[in-house]
Design an enzyme around this catalytic site. Sequence first.
Site, PDB file in Angstrom:
ATOM      1  N   TYR A 158      75.007  55.596  11.688  1.00 11.57           N
ATOM      2  CA  TYR A 158      76.124  56.544  11.782  1.00 11.57           C
ATOM      3  C   TYR A 158      75.828  57.825  10.994  1.00 11.57           C
ATOM      4  O   TYR A 158      76.100  58.928  11.465  1.00 11.57           O
ATOM      5  CB  TYR A 158      77.427  55.904  11.300  1.00 11.57           C
ATOM      6  CG  TYR A 158      77.822  54.673  12.086  1.00 11.57           C
ATOM      7  CD1 TYR A 158      77.618  54.622  13.473  1.00 11.57           C
ATOM      8  CD2 TYR A 158      78.380  53.551  11.471  1.00 11.57           C
ATOM      9  CE1 TYR A 158      77.955  53.489  14.202  1.00 11.57           C
ATOM     10  CE2 TYR A 158      78.722  52.425  12.200  1.00 11.57           C
ATOM     11  CZ  TYR A 158      78.505  52.399  13.560  1.00 11.57           C
ATOM     12  OH  TYR A 158      78.836  51.281  14.286  1.00 11.57           O
TER      13      TYR A 158
HETATM   14  C1  LIG Z   1      74.016  48.708  13.428  1.00  8.05           C
HETATM   15  C2  LIG Z   1      73.157  48.300  14.594  1.00  8.05           C
HETATM   16  C3  LIG Z   1      73.995  48.291  15.862  1.00  8.05           C
HETATM   17  C4  LIG Z   1      72.008  49.327  14.742  1.00  8.05           C
HETATM   18  O1  LIG Z   1      71.237  48.968  15.878  1.00  8.05           O
HETATM   19  P1  LIG Z   1      69.628  48.982  15.794  1.00  8.05           P
HETATM   20  O2  LIG Z   1      69.146  48.810  17.169  1.00  8.05           O
HETATM   21  O3  LIG Z   1      69.191  47.990  14.782  1.00  8.05           O
HETATM   22  O4  LIG Z   1      69.377  50.440  15.237  1.00  8.05           O
HETATM   23  P2  LIG Z   1      68.236  51.447  15.707  1.00  8.05           P
HETATM   24  O5  LIG Z   1      66.938  50.747  15.731  1.00  8.05           O
HETATM   25  O6  LIG Z   1      68.692  52.133  16.940  1.00  8.05           O
HETATM   26  O7  LIG Z   1      68.233  52.474  14.516  1.00  8.05           O
HETATM   27  C5  LIG Z   1      69.007  53.645  14.599  1.00  8.05           C
HETATM   28  C6  LIG Z   1      68.899  54.421  13.325  1.00  8.05           C
HETATM   29  O8  LIG Z   1      69.622  53.721  12.328  1.00  8.05           O
HETATM   30  C7  LIG Z   1      68.813  53.530  11.191  1.00  8.05           C
HETATM   31  N1  LIG Z   1      68.536  52.110  11.003  1.00  8.05           N
HETATM   32  C8  LIG Z   1      69.083  51.108  11.710  1.00  8.05           C
HETATM   33  N2  LIG Z   1      68.669  49.920  11.226  1.00  8.05           N
HETATM   34  C9  LIG Z   1      67.866  50.181  10.191  1.00  8.05           C
HETATM   35  C10 LIG Z   1      67.155  49.370   9.276  1.00  8.05           C
HETATM   36  N3  LIG Z   1      67.238  48.033   9.306  1.00  8.05           N
HETATM   37  N4  LIG Z   1      66.411  49.962   8.341  1.00  8.05           N
HETATM   38  C11 LIG Z   1      66.365  51.306   8.289  1.00  8.05           C
HETATM   39  N5  LIG Z   1      67.023  52.125   9.104  1.00  8.05           N
HETATM   40  C12 LIG Z   1      67.762  51.574  10.054  1.00  8.05           C
HETATM   41  C13 LIG Z   1      67.633  54.379  11.330  1.00  8.05           C
HETATM   42  O9  LIG Z   1      67.986  55.600  10.709  1.00  8.05           O
HETATM   43  C14 LIG Z   1      67.490  54.588  12.788  1.00  8.05           C
HETATM   44  O10 LIG Z   1      67.125  55.900  12.978  1.00  8.05           O
HETATM   45  P3  LIG Z   1      65.693  56.245  13.620  1.00  8.05           P
HETATM   46  O11 LIG Z   1      65.940  56.185  15.089  1.00  8.05           O
HETATM   47  O12 LIG Z   1      65.446  57.624  13.101  1.00  8.05           O
HETATM   48  O13 LIG Z   1      64.726  55.207  13.120  1.00  8.05           O
HETATM   49  C15 LIG Z   1      72.524  46.905  14.370  1.00  8.05           C
HETATM   50  O14 LIG Z   1      71.748  46.948  13.211  1.00  8.05           O
HETATM   51  C16 LIG Z   1      73.554  45.792  14.268  1.00  8.05           C
HETATM   52  O15 LIG Z   1      73.952  45.220  15.256  1.00  8.05           O
HETATM   53  N6  LIG Z   1      73.963  45.477  13.018  1.00  8.05           N
HETATM   54  C17 LIG Z   1      74.872  44.381  12.773  1.00  8.05           C
HETATM   55  C18 LIG Z   1      76.235  44.591  13.398  1.00  8.05           C
HETATM   56  C19 LIG Z   1      76.905  45.835  12.886  1.00  8.05           C
HETATM   57  O16 LIG Z   1      76.887  46.134  11.699  1.00  8.05           O
HETATM   58  N7  LIG Z   1      77.530  46.559  13.823  1.00  8.05           N
HETATM   59  C20 LIG Z   1      78.279  47.744  13.518  1.00  8.05           C
HETATM   60  C21 LIG Z   1      79.609  47.338  12.987  1.00  8.05           C
HETATM   61  S1  LIG Z   1      80.598  48.757  12.712  1.00  8.05           S
END
Ligand SMILES: CC(C)(COP(=O)(O)OP(=O)(O)OC[C@H]1O[C@@H](n2cnc3c(N)ncnc32)[C@H](O)[C@@H]1OP(=O)(O)O)[C@@H](O)C(=O)NCCC(=O)NCCS
Length: 193
Positions: A158
């Site tokens: 975010y």
């Molecule tokens: C939050 C969530 C949806 C992100 O999805 P994701 O596929 O893992 O994220 P992405 O790989 O697209 O990463 C997007 C950006 O977020 C950041 N990011 C996400 N996960 C990260 C990690 N584990 N470590 C570091 N940066 C991370 C990075 O800045 C990344 O940017 P980049 O494209 O410049 O690398 C996922 O981690 C998730 O499902 N988390 C648990 C459930 C949750 O918290 N949902 C939201 C509730 S409000």
Amino acid sequence: MDTVITRLDAADFRDRLPEALGVYVDAMGYPPQVIRSRAAAWLEHSRRAGWSGFAAFEPPRRRLLGPARGPLVAICYGYRGAPGQWWYEQVSRGLRDRQRELPADYVELTELHVSPSHQGRGIGSALLRNFLAERTEGTVMLSTPEVENESNGAWRLYRSLGFGDVLRSHRFDGDARPFAVLSRSLPLPEQES
Ligand SMILES: CC(C)(COP(=O)(O)OP(=O)(O)OC[C@H]1O[C@@H](n2cnc3c(N)ncnc32)[C@H](O)[C@@H]1OP(=O)(O)O)[C@@H](O)C(=O)NCCC(=O)NCCS
């Protein structure tokens, strides 16, 4: 093989509901019993005005025969915010205490979850960008649990997309955890390649 990101219409979403809820409990680390309790709410959301959703699927194992999509590995959906919705009223209460109010024209990002085995590969970011690209509202809003130093994937995603604070440590009725309410204006700028 590459993950396929696709729009879900509401009927498609309802067909895939058990899978989507499975991803949700795995991503959030909730016990599987939560699936039952959230199913009715997610179904009801899918009937709201301005609902839209995207999902990521693994490619099908067999390309010619059998289903066109593999397992669902990520889900993103939301709808147009409006008075009377539980979230709208809960956030309005927090804003009223500070003599502020919700924007008249916003989309609520209600759920965004990527299966733990697929996180960190850009799927969450791609789903959210696809979802937001089609929205006509001027603002997107969401709530996410407060985490020390904003140090989880949701916060990083975010913030990297430019979401700013609306409320911090907000308490929703029936949930002991503090939440942040975040927003950003739409449309998102074009992605730099
Ligand atoms: C939050 C969530 C949806 C992100 O999805 P994701 O596929 O893992 O994220 P992405 O790989 O697209 O990463 C997007 C950006 O977020 C950041 N990011 C996400 N996960 C990260 C990690 N584990 N470590 C570091 N940066 C991370 C990075 O800045 C990344 O940017 P980049 O494209 O410049 O690398 C996922 O981690 C998730 O499902 N988390 C648990 C459930 C949750 O918290 N949902 C939201 C509730 S409000």
